[in-house]
Write an enzyme that holds these catalytic residues in place. Structure first.
Site, PDB file in Angstrom:
ATOM      1  N   SER A 302       0.814  -1.297  -0.031  1.00  0.00           N
ATOM      2  CA  SER A 302      -0.151   0.034  -0.072  1.00  0.00           C
ATOM      3  C   SER A 302       0.838   1.079   0.019  1.00  0.00           C
ATOM      4  O   SER A 302       2.175   0.946   0.280  1.00  0.00           O
ATOM      5  CB  SER A 302      -0.967   0.124   1.189  1.00  0.00           C
ATOM      6  N   ASP A 303       0.312   2.387  -0.302  1.00  0.00           N
ATOM      7  CA  ASP A 303       1.041   3.651  -0.160  1.00  0.00           C
ATOM      8  C   ASP A 303       1.131   4.065   1.455  1.00  0.00           C
ATOM      9  O   ASP A 303       0.320   3.239   2.274  1.00  0.00           O
ATOM     10  CB  ASP A 303       0.445   4.685  -1.021  1.00  0.00           C
ATOM     11  N   CYS A 304       1.866   5.020   1.957  1.00  0.00           N
ATOM     12  CA  CYS A 304       2.038   5.418   3.029  1.00  0.00           C
ATOM     13  C   CYS A 304       1.400   6.031   4.087  1.00  0.00           C
ATOM     14  O   CYS A 304       1.880   5.863   5.403  1.00  0.00           O
ATOM     15  CB  CYS A 304       3.655   5.698   3.181  1.00  0.00           C
TER      16      CYS A 304
END
Ligand SMILES: *[C@@H]1O[C@H](CO)[C@@H](O)[C@H](O)[C@H]1NC(C)=O
Ligand SMILES: *[C@@H]1O[C@H](CO)[C@@H](O)[C@H](O)[C@H]1NC(C)=O
Ligand SMILES: *[C@@H]1O[C@H](CO)[C@@H](O)[C@H](O)[C@H]1NC(C)=O
Ligand SMILES: *[C@@H]1O[C@H](CO)[C@@H](O)[C@H](O)[C@H]1NC(C)=O
Ligand SMILES: *[C@@H]1O[C@H](CO)[C@@H](O)[C@H](O)[C@H]1NC(C)=O
Length: 781
Positions: A302-304
């Site tokens: 996933s992105d952060c």
């Protein structure tokens, strides 16, 4: 102080492995953390340490040894150590967009011997070279320097979240600078070259398969992510409404190339939704398309800003944290940049919304990649890439490549009366503008500490000793301008170089632009200086996204315009070389430069195609039908290049017997074949080739990218105005000639997407286009 902290870090990393290890003193840099220490009698018997077994067998063995709590702990990017199995902590998040970067949690430059790395131009500028070999070599250098940083104990991981291969759809996008531009073919080819370089594959691919990785690259952000924060719409909650047609021929092709041909070992699913479904919760996308259709073999992150949390909090797609966890794990996401999976996976399991096997699947992908990086093969210093050390960082060769990338990227947009190149005998020069003496802005975003930096001023001084500088504006935003002082500075010099544009204050992650003109009073400064100067001035634009500089294009006192992007550590030198004729510019724009009134269309409209009934003009050179400041592919040189079609192997392409499936007729009466009905072999049977001749008709040698397009004679609904089908950068001596061969096949190069999102080949005539030359070809079905 620095040394003490470094020793402490190393000790902390090694403390659970084997105390005897710390006694090894002959090397100044102890090995980075690793598993399967051969001197540790406990761990060496583990099946997952046996390198004669397949990665899959080893990963399965490892996962089978973990307790449930240990398993859950490994589902986030900051994965803790598992001391009883000799497994060190791992950090999944590192960045290397155009050089190993500070961004992310995996790399440190504060401890250890490596305190700088080769910092290439920002990607958009490098793309202007249209030179796949150059892109590949940059990838190779990044892979090498990443290994050196890792071997030096300054990396907690070897997974890098680059390239950023979203289509640069809207000129306002704050992250457009990070991408290889607006054309799906260019973006796809950039991704393949970069990924192969970074991961240690050969230029043509095929060396690596599923084997050992030099470093791991990650195709992001999957998919249709190209809005950060515009007028209250942010990426965390944005629902991108995308047609099947646009998805098929614009948004997805770069990802297919990155995964299928590039064999990237990572994918990041994007924050946004596509047609209502958050990307990280989309099983069809992650498992159906990427893994099953494209053969993706790697991990998905996933992105952060906790890409799982937002599924509940921002998208409100999941009602509970457990629903969000179940959504992503069942979709095929493997690791969470954030903490949601660490906190809520256990409750998700106890509510029976997932099975333990869903967790095991994710862990299998994660540990497979760590194993392919060689981190479970014993001391990595004794392995293939183990001898890469600090001496291989910032080498002359690497730095020359950064200079070459800047030289071949910078685009000459205007050169009236051949103002450039300036004579080396120029007696005085004035550098004016907020970028004239600032080297940091040349790095763009997602960079590391550069080996060197050279300001424009300093680089120009090496050519003309009598060079003066005036900043003109208080800052890049130019809220205050010192017109009189700047004008007086200009009046005192033979020639003036104006260094203006944008920086991270104007365009960046989480920040899209609202206007397409220069910030504040920059335009006033430029015009006043140009009016006052003795000779026409040279305007240098530093920016990622395009600027409407029509005022400068039409002002005869502005003789030359150069687009320098964010040219990296050697950008100042490259620019000075171009201004004084030591390098012949050859870059060509990888994006359309739109006029300022383009902002009347909402950035949230994802449509590529124009809509005549609403007046929506469409996007990019493939569809946009409005005025342009400069078109895609535009770029001048000190030479002029002439083209001709030397040879076309066949001008009629017969697809009659290619498939058993009969052709279909579209609503506008055009017959077509669906590419998915044609096998690769039969398509290869009708491949054809085109040889283009190029002549450099001036007295200066140069590099020149040759761009080959296809244009359909009669546009059917939604077909592009034209489409790039091949490009090649060639080097030509003064007066020299060369021939470039393009090998084409109908499935890849003559197909278009229909409204159902199928790639189809339509019957009828087309033109191949190179420069001002066209060649007709005909498709018979
Ligand atoms: C793999 O190597 C280990 C020891 O290194 C050995 O015990 C084992 O028999 C080998 N297995 C195979 C399948 O060769
Ligand atoms: C997960 O738990 C930790 C520790 O309690 C907390 O700091 C963090 O904010 C939680 N994360 C989320 C996304 O709720
Ligand atoms: C240019 O910048 C450098 C480094 O910040 C500074 O030392 C120098 O004085 C500046 N030169 C001028 C002319 O402002
Ligand atoms: C302009 O930029 C300067 C320097 O970065 C900053 O201090 C100032 O707040 C900015 N002004 C505006 C109006 O944004
Ligand atoms: C297609 O196949 C038919 C029957 O085998 C043959 O007669 C015809 O010549 C073929 N057409 C082309 C264009 O190859």
């Amino acid at each position: 102080m620095k040394l003490q902290r470094w020793i402490l870090t190393v000790l902390l990393n090694l403390v659970f492995i084997n105390a005897t290890f710390i006694c090894i003193t002959e090397s100044s840099t102890p090995p980075p953390p690793f598993s399967c220490d051969s001197s540790n009698s406990n761990t060496k018997s583990f099946k997952f340490c046996q390198t004669n077994l397949s990665i899959s067998q080893r990963a399965r063995d490892l996962v089978s040894r973990l307790t449930l709590d240990e398993k859950i702990s490994q589902l986030i990017t900051t994965a803790p150590a598992i001391p009883r199995l000799g497994i060190p902590a791992y950090q999944w998040w590192s960045e290397a967009l155009h050089g190993v970067a500070y961004t992310g949690d995996g790399i440190t430059f504060e401890v250890g011997v490596i305190d700088s790395v080769t910092t290439f131009p920002q990607v958009l500028l490098t793309t202007s070279s249209f030179d796949r070999r150059l892109w590949y070599r940059i990838g190779q250098v990044i892979g090498t320097e990443a290994r050196a940083v890792y071997n030096g104990g300054q990396a907690q991981g070897m997974t890098f979240w680059a390239p950023n291969i979203n289509i640069f759809r809207d000129p306002r996008w704050g992250r457009g600078q990070e991408t290889p531009g607006e054309d799906p073919l260019v973006v796809g080819r950039y991704s393949v070259a970069y990924v192969r370089g970074v991961q240690g594959d050969s230029f043509h691919g095929g060396k690596l398969k599923h084997g050992q990785l030099k470093a791991s690259a990650c195709c992001k952000h999957f998919t249709a992510y190209d809005l950060d924060n515009w007028e209250g719409n942010d990426r965390y909650g944005f629902n991108a409404r995308v047609t099947k047609q646009d998805l098929a021929d614009t948004y997805q092709p770069p990802f297919r190339s990155c995964v299928h041909e590039g064999r990237a070992s990572g994918i990041m699913c994007a924050y946004n939704r596509v047609n209502g479904v958050p990307n990280c919760a989309d099983r069809e996308l992650l498992t159906g398309t990427a893994r099953q259709q494209w053969g993706f073999h790697g991990y998905i992150t996933s992105d952060c800003a906790d890409g799982v949390r937002i599924i509940k909090e921002n998208h409100k797609y999941a009602r509970t944290p457990e629903e969000a966890v179940a959504d992503v794990l069942k979709a095929g996401m493997d690791v969470n940049c954030g903490t949601y999976l660490a906190n809520y996976t256990k409750s998700t399991l106890s509510q029976k919304m997932i099975k333990e096997s869903d967790i095991d699947r994710a862990l299998h992908n994660l540990f497979s990649v760590r194993m392919r990086l060689g981190l479970f093969n014993g001391n990595p210093k004794k392995l293939v890439y183990g001898n890469i050390g600090p001496k291989q960082v910032c080498t002359k060769e690497h730095q020359d490549l950064a200079l070459d990338a800047a030289r071949n990227g910078i685009v000459l947009l205007k050169n009236s009366a051949r103002l450039l190149p300036l004579s080396k005998k120029t007696s005085s020069l004035a550098v004016i503008g907020p970028h004239g003496n600032n080297s940091h802005m040349m790095l763009g975003n997602y960079h590391g500490p550069p080996c060197i930096t050279v300001e424009v001023l300093k680089a120009l001084e090496t050519y003309v000793k009598n060079t003066v500088f005036h900043q003109g504006c208080n800052a890049v935003n130019c809220t205050n301008v010192a017109i009189n002082d700047a004008v007086n500075t200009a009046k005192g010099a033979d020639y003036v170089v104006l260094a203006v544009g944008l920086d991270k204050g104007e365009e960046r992650e989480d920040f899209d632009r609202e206007i397409l003109t220069l910030p504040g009073q920059q335009e006033r400064l430029i015009t006043a200086v140009a009016d006052a100067a003795r000779n026409p001035v040279i305007l240098v634009l530093f920016c990622g996204s395009p600027i409407d500089v029509s005022f400068a294009k039409h002002n005869p006192k502005i003789g030359s315009i150069l687009w320098a992007g964010y040219p990296g550590q050697a950008g100042g030198i490259a620019l000075a070389e171009i201004i004084f004729g030591d390098h012949n510019p050859g870059g060509r724009l990888p994006i359309t430069w739109y006029p300022k009134d383009f902002i009347k269309i909402p950035m949230t409209n994802m449509g590529m195609r124009p809509n005549p009934s609403s007046g929506y003009p469409g996007r990019t050179y493939r569809f946009y039908n409005g005025e342009k400041v400069f078109p895609f592919g535009y770029g001048l040189s000190y030479s002029t290049y002439a083209y001709n079609f030397v040879h076309v192997s066949q001008s009629s392409i017969y697809l009659t017997n290619l498939t058993d499936t009969p052709s279909t007729q579209s609503s506008d009466g055009v017959r077509y074949l669906s590419v998915s009905d044609i096998s690769k072999n039969s398509c290869d049977n009708v491949k054809f080739s085109v040889v283009v001749g190029v002549k450099n008709s001036k007295e200066m040698a140069g590099r020149h990218p040759v761009l080959l397009y296809i244009r359909q004679e009669k546009l059917s609904y939604g077909s592009p105005i034209k489409q790039l089908i091949g490009f090649e950068s060639i080097s030509l001596e003064a007066g020299g000639k060369a021939e470039v061969e393009f090998r084409l096949n109908p499935c890849d190069h003559l197909s278009t997407a229909n409204e159902d999102g199928l790639m189809v080949i339509e019957e009828g005539s087309r033109f191949m286009v190179v420069g001002d030359k066209e060649y007709p070809i005909n498709v018979v079905i």
